[in-house]
Design a protein around this motif. Structure first.
Motif, PDB file in Angstrom:
ATOM      1  N   ASP A 205     -59.656 -20.675 128.094  1.00 20.82           N
ATOM      2  CA  ASP A 205     -60.114 -20.925 126.721  1.00 20.82           C
ATOM      3  C   ASP A 205     -61.481 -21.613 126.705  1.00 20.82           C
ATOM      4  O   ASP A 205     -61.817 -22.324 125.768  1.00 20.82           O
ATOM      5  N   TYR A 206     -62.249 -21.362 127.757  1.00 21.45           N
ATOM      6  CA  TYR A 206     -63.580 -21.953 127.882  1.00 21.45           C
ATOM      7  C   TYR A 206     -64.419 -21.761 126.619  1.00 21.45           C
ATOM      8  O   TYR A 206     -65.149 -22.650 126.196  1.00 21.45           O
ATOM      9  N   TYR A 207     -64.320 -20.565 126.007  1.00 19.36           N
ATOM     10  CA  TYR A 207     -65.192 -20.260 124.863  1.00 19.36           C
ATOM     11  C   TYR A 207     -64.504 -20.473 123.519  1.00 19.36           C
ATOM     12  O   TYR A 207     -65.042 -20.108 122.482  1.00 19.36           O
ATOM     13  N   ASN A 208     -63.294 -20.998 123.554  1.00 23.82           N
ATOM     14  CA  ASN A 208     -62.545 -21.188 122.305  1.00 23.82           C
ATOM     15  C   ASN A 208     -62.674 -22.637 121.844  1.00 23.82           C
ATOM     16  O   ASN A 208     -62.035 -23.532 122.401  1.00 23.82           O
ATOM     17  N   PHE A 209     -63.477 -22.827 120.829  1.00 24.78           N
ATOM     18  CA  PHE A 209     -63.647 -24.176 120.273  1.00 24.78           C
ATOM     19  C   PHE A 209     -62.922 -24.313 118.942  1.00 24.78           C
ATOM     20  O   PHE A 209     -63.337 -25.080 118.072  1.00 24.78           O
ATOM     21  N   ARG A 210     -61.858 -23.544 118.790  1.00 30.11           N
ATOM     22  CA  ARG A 210     -61.100 -23.596 117.538  1.00 30.11           C
ATOM     23  C   ARG A 210     -59.631 -23.763 117.825  1.00 30.11           C
ATOM     24  O   ARG A 210     -58.794 -23.132 117.200  1.00 30.11           O
ATOM     25  N   GLN A 211     -59.321 -24.565 118.825  1.00 26.83           N
ATOM     26  CA  GLN A 211     -57.913 -24.725 119.137  1.00 26.83           C
ATOM     27  C   GLN A 211     -57.268 -25.734 118.220  1.00 26.83           C
ATOM     28  O   GLN A 211     -57.927 -26.512 117.552  1.00 26.83           O
ATOM     29  N   THR A 244     -54.204 -19.625 118.778  1.00 26.80           N
ATOM     30  CA  THR A 244     -55.630 -19.486 118.445  1.00 26.80           C
ATOM     31  C   THR A 244     -56.343 -18.552 119.418  1.00 26.80           C
ATOM     32  O   THR A 244     -57.562 -18.478 119.430  1.00 26.80           O
ATOM     33  N   THR A 250     -66.585 -15.743 122.737  1.00 27.84           N
ATOM     34  CA  THR A 250     -66.780 -15.935 121.296  1.00 27.84           C
ATOM     35  C   THR A 250     -68.244 -16.157 120.945  1.00 27.84           C
ATOM     36  O   THR A 250     -69.122 -16.155 121.812  1.00 27.84           O
ATOM     37  N   GLY A 251     -68.455 -16.424 119.681  1.00 30.44           N
ATOM     38  CA  GLY A 251     -69.783 -16.775 119.194  1.00 30.44           C
ATOM     39  C   GLY A 251     -70.330 -18.061 119.801  1.00 30.44           C
ATOM     40  O   GLY A 251     -71.500 -18.391 119.592  1.00 30.44           O
ATOM     41  N   ALA A 252     -69.495 -18.787 120.562  1.00 26.95           N
ATOM     42  CA  ALA A 252     -70.013 -19.961 121.255  1.00 26.95           C
ATOM     43  C   ALA A 252     -71.069 -19.556 122.274  1.00 26.95           C
ATOM     44  O   ALA A 252     -71.947 -20.345 122.604  1.00 26.95           O
ATOM     45  N   ARG A 346     -63.987 -14.363 113.887  1.00 23.76           N
ATOM     46  CA  ARG A 346     -64.788 -15.040 112.850  1.00 23.76           C
ATOM     47  C   ARG A 346     -65.641 -16.158 113.422  1.00 23.76           C
ATOM     48  O   ARG A 346     -65.854 -17.186 112.787  1.00 23.76           O
ATOM     49  N   THR A 347     -66.145 -15.961 114.637  1.00 23.31           N
ATOM     50  CA  THR A 347     -67.097 -16.950 115.160  1.00 23.31           C
ATOM     51  C   THR A 347     -68.524 -16.453 115.016  1.00 23.31           C
ATOM     52  O   THR A 347     -69.451 -17.103 115.516  1.00 23.31           O
ATOM     53  N   ARG A 370     -60.251 -17.040 109.912  1.00 23.98           N
ATOM     54  CA  ARG A 370     -59.938 -16.331 111.145  1.00 23.98           C
ATOM     55  C   ARG A 370     -58.417 -16.223 111.273  1.00 23.98           C
ATOM     56  O   ARG A 370     -57.673 -17.055 110.754  1.00 23.98           O
TER      57      ARG A 370
END
Ligand SMILES: [Cu+2]
Lengths: 562, 319
Positions: A205-211, A244, A250-252, A346-347, A370
């Protein structure tokens, strides 16, 4: 990002943004046409005026300025995305591909039915194109519609080696339209693809900042009650899964491009009010699904994966990686319209403008909420009161190092527009809506079924089929001439766009003889679907998930037709 | 709740309307667009802390039951045994890839390393430096795994130096088995151990490892665990604990029988970028029972349990 110097003395192409008032147009410096049949350099999205049958394509490292920091990318004739190739059904095309990179390259003609040695997947009936060498692809064009091409070597596709193919039908176009644009969507990162894989292998989940967090717990608890929120979170944590988990990348890190241009550059297509405009959407992303709409306009979907379908009028549709959809729109007002392609998670979004006057823009709509995965995506969509719930099928894969979940209750989701698109007040295309305009050619029943479970271990970032990655699995053999049913059961909680090279995939969506014919089929999480394949072309064919990092980490099989 | 119920029901209805291979089905069944039931606020688009908008939202168990069970796997139309081809799959051919080049290289090797603790621990008039890290190299299934930890006091004395090398093999969805050696190498007398253990992710996302050690003097055990509690997506509170057990005392190394020592921390880190995060912490280290302690100035006999709580700050970094 490795930044090696340009291999040749040719001028680096520069992609500058000319900000003109509210609108912005990007220009592309063109290399002088080097050879006789080099496609001419046109503004992005513009289809060449005439089809050609001979092409010279030079693959080279080129400086690009999509992001503030300059990058190097593998390009075709100095262009990223690669030039649009326009062919004519019935022609035999010749494509001379020259490799000036310091590594092997290849071009795969995505969705094109051609002999196996022309398909361009290194290792499979083709040896790749070594540095400094050329390869000539030559094959008859037996189809028409919108397709695309991309490298099948290393991570070149993720770094920019992709372009559109437009094929004129031999019998003339079915639909009337005044303008014709390619809308090629892609995802762009300053981080090298190998580094992205490295990061995902360390932390999925390195790129997931919506946890879900402690902070969001209190917000959710106020709305839904602390116990309900706690129970739900414990249920997910108890499976070592995250609701999530929408997109791996992601958009990150990604900037989302339309015809090679970031949202700020705002790709623009012109029209005159009252005209009919054909938009050929191609998702050339490495990892991104888009939900596309044009606020204020309805879209008439007329083609899917290059094949005519009965027109369906929609407000929105989802395009999986590697799919294509052709739509007609009829803007009547003297106003601009935003072509809005928000990512499934939705990033971020890609965006362009259809406008009667250069420089005129329309508002960019806010992104939708999202989606959050549910038990439906885990293949556990059980209803109460079911007496004899079938357990996992007897052919279910094991839970092992490479597989994290088995869908206990995979369901038919062909009429489901997908996570994030339900009940949004818009008419959204589903796979059940697709109906071919002509009956399928091979009316035989399939004589056997090949069931494949889509599996993965998100935690270890391993992907595969039936709990095995490519390097550990046998090829899938088909007899030349036989007709088989592929059944896909998605045990993972993500969508996978599954692509079979060289053969058609006839999606069994309930339209019978008019089932749609596709080259890439989205398998929704926790779902089961099937499609029919006539094994009419011999050779070794690739069969894989078109999320590039899933393919590269094992979600791949060799299909042998002999 | 509302959102979810509607959602599920829509799918069920849709599934009902979709008999497979209904040869002359009408082009489409069009789902009526519903009002934006329950679709509330937009995401906070700040990438920093984008939290989900519809949470818990419930799982299907809370969905209303319907009279028709429609979520069964849709039966596929029958296969025709009378077809021209036999229904048996052909033999799996042996294939030679061109230039022996497989089309994807999914058996890659990866090198990773993490410094979980790299920190100064402070109390009045005294400071310590402690590190703990791991590195591994190999494939999805087999790796060489190195671990090292140690403590340095203000006088430069190195204690608790524990260095391990393992062959690591993935044995299940979340766990690896490890076998190798441990060397206690620091300012004290050196010891060598054989080691076997497991390491992985327990359910509910607890990182755990359990290792057993053996040598001529006896056996020992080490239990470690940690958990990442996300305060926000970048601010993470991590409780961590390490416990060491020995079958026999080793006074020269300050080791006592039974639970000999423990090291715990409550670290609050901020991930400016994922792989470089500073933290502040409260740490605890305890020596239990008799033996030799290494507190203060050099080695000296220790007669009782020593508890040591310190204010700590450090850096977590990985590659
Ligand atoms: Cu996939």
């Amino acid at each position: 990002m490795s930044v090696s110097s340009l291999p040749t003395g040719r001028a680096a192409i520069s992609r500058r943004r000319l900000l003109a008032g509210a609108g912005a147009l990007a220009t592309l410096a063109c290399l002088p046409p080097a050879a006789r049949a080099t496609p001419t350099c046109l503004p992005p999205g513009q289809i060449p005026p005439k089809p050609q049958d001979v092409f010279d394509l030079t693959i080279e490292r080129t400086g690009v300025h999509i992001l503030p920091q300059p990058q190097h990318a593998p390009s075709v004739n100095g262009q990223v995305p690669a030039p649009i190739l326009r062919w004519r059904e019935g022609d035999t095309v010749t494509l001379n591909v020259h490799n000036t990179l310091d590594e092997d390259t290849s071009i795969h003609w995505h969705g094109i039915r051609c002999p196996a040695d022309m398909d361009g997947v290194p290792g499979l009936s083709f040896g790749g194109i070594p540095p400094g060498q050329s390869f000539t692809y030559r094959f008859p064009v037996k189809q028409s519609g919108t397709y695309w091409y991309h490298s099948h070597s290393n991570m070149q596709e993720a770094m920019g080696l992709y372009g559109a193919i437009i094929i004129d039908p031999a019998g003339g176009e079915t639909h009337q339209y005044d303008r014709d644009y390619v809308i090629l969507l892609s995802d762009w990162s300053a981080t090298h693809p190998d580094r992205i894989v490295h990061n995902l292998k360390f932390q999925d989940d390195y790129y997931n900042f919506r946890q879900r967090t402690v902070a969001s717990f209190f917000k959710d608890a106020r709305r839904d009650g602390a116990m309900a929120v706690l129970r739900d979170r414990l249920q997910w944590a108890g499976m070592n899964m995250a609701a999530t988990d929408i997109s791996d990348v992601t958009g990150a890190t990604y900037t989302y491009l339309m015809n090679g241009q970031p949202p700020t550059a705002n790709w623009t297509g012109l029209f005159k009010p009252g005209e009919t405009v054909r938009l050929r959407f191609i998702n050339a992303s490495a990892m991104t699904f888009y939900d596309i709409r044009i606020p204020g306009l309805q879209m008439r979907v007329i083609q899917s994966d290059g094949q005519d379908v009965e027109p369906v009028t929609v407000d929105e549709f989802r395009i999986g990686v590697a799919e294509t959809y052709d739509c007609l729109v009829q803007p009547t007002a003297n106003q601009a319209y935003t072509v809005f392609a928000q990512t499934e998670d939705r990033t971020g979004y890609a965006r362009g403008t259809l406008t009667p006057h250069a420089g005129m823009t329309a508002p960019i709509p806010p992104m939708d909420p999202r989606p959050v995965r549910t038990m439906l995506d885990m293949g556990m969509a059980m209803t109460h009161g079911m007496k004899d719930m079938p357990g996992p099928a007897h052919d279910a894969p094991p839970l092992n190092v490479e597989n994290q979940n088995v869908a206990a209750m995979p369901v038919n989701r062909l009429a489901d527009p997908g996570d994030g698109l339900r009940n949004n007040g818009r008419r959204v295309l589903t796979y059940a809506d697709l109906r071919a305009t002509r009956p399928i050619a091979d009316t035989r029943s399939p004589s056997r079924a090949i069931t494949l479970h889509l599996t993965g271990n998100m935690e270890r970032y391993i992907w595969g089929f039936d709990g095995k990655k490519f390097s550990e699995a046998e090829p899938i053999p088909l007899r030349l001439g036989e007709r088989v049913r592929f059944v896909l059961i998605n045990d993972t909680m993500m969508e996978h766009p599954i692509h079979l090279h060289g053969l058609w995939s006839e999606l069994e969506n309930g339209q019978g003889l008019y089932n749609p014919v596709k080259h890439t089929i989205i398998s929704q999480p926790g779902s089961r679907l099937s499609y029919l394949v006539s094994a009419d072309t011999p050779g070794l064919w690739a069969f894989h998930c078109h999320l590039l990092y899933h393919m590269d980490l094992g979600m791949f099989r060799t299909v042998v037709v002999s | 709740m509302m959102t979810h119920s509607l959602t599920l029901r829509t799918i069920m209805l849709a599934a009902l309307c979709l008999p497979p291979m209904a040869a002359s089905a009408q082009p489409t069944h069009k789902t009526q667009p519903h009002a934006m039931a329950g679709m509330e606020d937009m995401d906070d688009m700040d990438m920093d802390d984008m939290e989900e908008t519809h949470p818990a939202a419930a799982h299907p168990h809370s969905a209303p039951s319907t009279s028709t069970p429609t979520t069964t796997p849709t039966p596929l139309p029958p296969l025709s045994p009378s077809s021209r081809w036999p229904a048996t799959p052909p033999a799996i051919p042996h294939i030679r890839y061109k230039h022996d080049m497989p089309p994807v290289m999914d058996h890659g090797t990866y090198l990773h390393a993490i410094l979980e603790q790299f920190e100064g621990r402070y109390s009045q008039g005294d400071s310590q430096f402690r590190y703990s890290g791991q590195a591994w190299y190999g494939t999805d299934h087999d790796k060489l795994w190195l671990k090292s930890e140690g403590t340095m006091n203000g006088q430069g004395r190195f204690s608790d130096g524990d260095h391990e090398a393992f062959y690591d093999h993935a044995i299940s969805t979340y766990f690896d088995a490890q076998a190798g050696v441990r060397l206690d190498l620091d300012s004290g007398p050196a010891r060598a151990w054989g080691a076997v253990g497991i390491q992985g992710l327990a359910l509910y996302f607890f990182d755990v490892s359990a290792t057993a050690y053996f040598n001529a003097q006896g056996v020992a055990g080490k239990l470690e665990g940690s958990y990442d509690l996300l305060i926000t997506n970048r601010l993470i509170l991590q409780p961590q604990a390490e416990l060491n057990f020995y079958s026999s005392a080793d006074p020269a190394r300050g080791v006592s029988q039974g639970l000999s020592d423990a090291d715990m921390g409550l670290r609050l880190r901020y991930e400016f970028i994922r792989n470089l995060a500073p933290y502040i912490a409260v740490t605890y280290s305890g020596q239990y029972g008799g033996g030799m302690g290494h507190a203060g100035h050099g080695w000296r006999p220790q007669t009782s349990t020593r508890d040591d709580v310190r204010f700590t700050f450090g850096l977590r970094a990985w590659y």
